[in-house]
Write a protein that holds these residues in place. Structure first.
Motif, PDB file in Angstrom:
ATOM      1  N   CYS A 174       6.751  -3.499   7.225  1.00 30.40           N
ATOM      2  CA  CYS A 174       8.130  -3.008   7.307  1.00 30.40           C
ATOM      3  C   CYS A 174       8.271  -1.752   8.160  1.00 30.40           C
ATOM      4  CB  CYS A 174       8.696  -2.759   5.915  1.00 30.40           C
ATOM      5  SG  CYS A 174       7.925  -1.398   5.006  1.00 30.40           S
ATOM      6  N   GLY A 175       7.148  -1.106   8.520  1.00 28.33           N
ATOM      7  CA  GLY A 175       7.185   0.051   9.402  1.00 28.33           C
ATOM      8  C   GLY A 175       7.535   1.366   8.729  1.00 28.33           C
ATOM      9  N   ILE A 176       7.727   1.367   7.419  1.00 26.81           N
ATOM     10  CA  ILE A 176       8.088   2.598   6.714  1.00 26.81           C
ATOM     11  C   ILE A 176       6.850   3.479   6.547  1.00 26.81           C
ATOM     12  CG2 ILE A 176       7.719   1.886   4.325  1.00 26.81           C
ATOM     13  CD1 ILE A 176      10.644   3.060   3.893  1.00 26.81           C
ATOM     14  N   VAL A 177       7.052   4.781   6.492  1.00 27.12           N
ATOM     15  CA  VAL A 177       5.947   5.731   6.332  1.00 27.12           C
ATOM     16  C   VAL A 177       5.565   5.809   4.859  1.00 27.12           C
ATOM     17  CG1 VAL A 177       5.230   8.130   6.608  1.00 27.12           C
ATOM     18  CG2 VAL A 177       6.687   7.064   8.326  1.00 27.12           C
ATOM     19  N   CYS A 178       4.268   5.652   4.584  1.00 25.28           N
ATOM     20  CA  CYS A 178       3.743   5.711   3.226  1.00 25.28           C
ATOM     21  C   CYS A 178       2.726   6.838   3.126  1.00 25.28           C
ATOM     22  CB  CYS A 178       3.068   4.395   2.845  1.00 25.28           C
ATOM     23  SG  CYS A 178       4.182   2.991   2.812  1.00 25.28           S
ATOM     24  N   ALA A 179       2.740   7.539   2.007  1.00 25.84           N
ATOM     25  CA  ALA A 179       1.775   8.610   1.761  1.00 25.84           C
ATOM     26  C   ALA A 179       0.600   8.045   0.967  1.00 25.84           C
ATOM     27  CB  ALA A 179       2.422   9.748   0.995  1.00 25.84           C
ATOM     28  N   VAL A 180      -0.610   8.324   1.435  1.00 22.83           N
ATOM     29  CA  VAL A 180      -1.832   7.869   0.772  1.00 22.83           C
ATOM     30  C   VAL A 180      -2.614   9.106   0.363  1.00 22.83           C
ATOM     31  CG1 VAL A 180      -3.959   6.540   1.040  1.00 22.83           C
ATOM     32  CG2 VAL A 180      -1.867   5.772   2.176  1.00 22.83           C
TER      33      VAL A 180
ATOM     34  N   ALA B 257      -9.686   2.121   0.991  1.00 24.55           N
ATOM     35  CA  ALA B 257      -9.774   1.192   2.122  1.00 24.55           C
ATOM     36  C   ALA B 257      -8.481   0.398   2.283  1.00 24.55           C
ATOM     37  CB  ALA B 257     -10.953   0.247   1.948  1.00 24.55           C
ATOM     38  N   GLU B 258      -7.805   0.110   1.160  1.00 20.11           N
ATOM     39  CA  GLU B 258      -6.541  -0.627   1.184  1.00 20.11           C
ATOM     40  C   GLU B 258      -5.537   0.071   0.284  1.00 20.11           C
ATOM     41  OE1 GLU B 258      -7.425  -4.578  -0.150  1.00 20.11           O
ATOM     42  OE2 GLU B 258      -8.183  -5.189   1.809  1.00 20.11           O
ATOM     43  N   TRP B 259      -4.266  -0.061   0.620  1.00 24.96           N
ATOM     44  CA  TRP B 259      -3.196   0.518  -0.187  1.00 24.96           C
ATOM     45  C   TRP B 259      -1.951  -0.340  -0.053  1.00 24.96           C
ATOM     46  CZ3 TRP B 259       0.654   1.971   3.228  1.00 24.96           C
ATOM     47  CH2 TRP B 259       0.249   2.200   4.543  1.00 24.96           C
ATOM     48  N   ASP B 260      -1.110  -0.302  -1.079  1.00 23.52           N
ATOM     49  CA  ASP B 260       0.120  -1.097  -1.108  1.00 23.52           C
ATOM     50  C   ASP B 260       1.299  -0.253  -0.639  1.00 23.52           C
ATOM     51  OD1 ASP B 260      -1.284  -3.228  -2.221  1.00 23.52           O
ATOM     52  OD2 ASP B 260      -0.890  -2.550  -4.265  1.00 23.52           O
ATOM     53  N   CYS B 261       2.153  -0.853   0.167  1.00 27.00           N
ATOM     54  CA  CYS B 261       3.374  -0.197   0.626  1.00 27.00           C
ATOM     55  C   CYS B 261       4.306  -0.010  -0.566  1.00 27.00           C
ATOM     56  CB  CYS B 261       4.054  -1.034   1.704  1.00 27.00           C
ATOM     57  SG  CYS B 261       5.641  -0.361   2.257  1.00 27.00           S
ATOM     58  N   TRP B 262       4.874   1.167  -0.710  1.00 28.92           N
ATOM     59  CA  TRP B 262       5.777   1.431  -1.828  1.00 28.92           C
ATOM     60  C   TRP B 262       7.117   0.727  -1.650  1.00 28.92           C
ATOM     61  CZ3 TRP B 262      10.505   3.557  -0.939  1.00 28.92           C
ATOM     62  CH2 TRP B 262      10.697   4.218   0.272  1.00 28.92           C
TER      63      TRP B 262
ATOM     64  N   GLY C  77       5.628  -3.695  -0.658  1.00 29.98           N
ATOM     65  CA  GLY C  77       4.500  -4.199  -1.432  1.00 29.98           C
ATOM     66  C   GLY C  77       3.382  -4.817  -0.618  1.00 29.98           C
ATOM     67  N   ALA C  78       3.491  -4.789   0.710  1.00 29.29           N
ATOM     68  CA  ALA C  78       2.448  -5.369   1.562  1.00 29.29           C
ATOM     69  C   ALA C  78       1.148  -4.574   1.443  1.00 29.29           C
ATOM     70  CB  ALA C  78       2.901  -5.393   3.018  1.00 29.29           C
ATOM     71  N   VAL C  79       0.021  -5.279   1.480  1.00 28.73           N
ATOM     72  CA  VAL C  79      -1.288  -4.626   1.447  1.00 28.73           C
ATOM     73  C   VAL C  79      -1.618  -4.159   2.861  1.00 28.73           C
ATOM     74  CG1 VAL C  79      -3.745  -4.931   0.980  1.00 28.73           C
ATOM     75  CG2 VAL C  79      -2.057  -6.027  -0.494  1.00 28.73           C
ATOM     76  N   ASN C  80      -1.982  -2.877   2.990  1.00 27.36           N
ATOM     77  CA  ASN C  80      -2.321  -2.275   4.274  1.00 27.36           C
ATOM     78  C   ASN C  80      -3.776  -1.835   4.258  1.00 27.36           C
ATOM     79  OD1 ASN C  80       0.401  -1.558   5.929  1.00 27.36           O
ATOM     80  ND2 ASN C  80       0.772  -1.608   3.737  1.00 27.36           N
TER      81      ASN C  80
END
Length: 51
Positions: free
Chosen positions: A10-16, A32-37, A40-43
């Motif tokens: 979705c291109g939104i900025v996510c904080a990890v 190594a992987e995180w979910d978009c808030w 919900g896509a796995v990045n």
């Protein structure tokens, strides 16, 4: 410490959150992987040497 990455879907900025692992200098371990808030896509966390 928080690091910001763009979601591939979705291109939104996510904080990890990065866990501190360095004692004498600032080093952080990121998942190594995180979910978009938003969607919900796995990045996958990019390597630090990629631009």
């Amino acid at each position: 410490m928080e690091f910001e990455f763009d979601c591939w879907c979705c291109g939104i900025v996510c904080a990890v959150w990065g866990k501190p692992v360095g004692f004498w200098k600032e080093e952080y371990e990121l998942a190594a992987e995180w979910d978009c808030w938003s969607c919900g896509a796995v990045n996958i966390t990019p390597d630090e040497d990629e631009d």
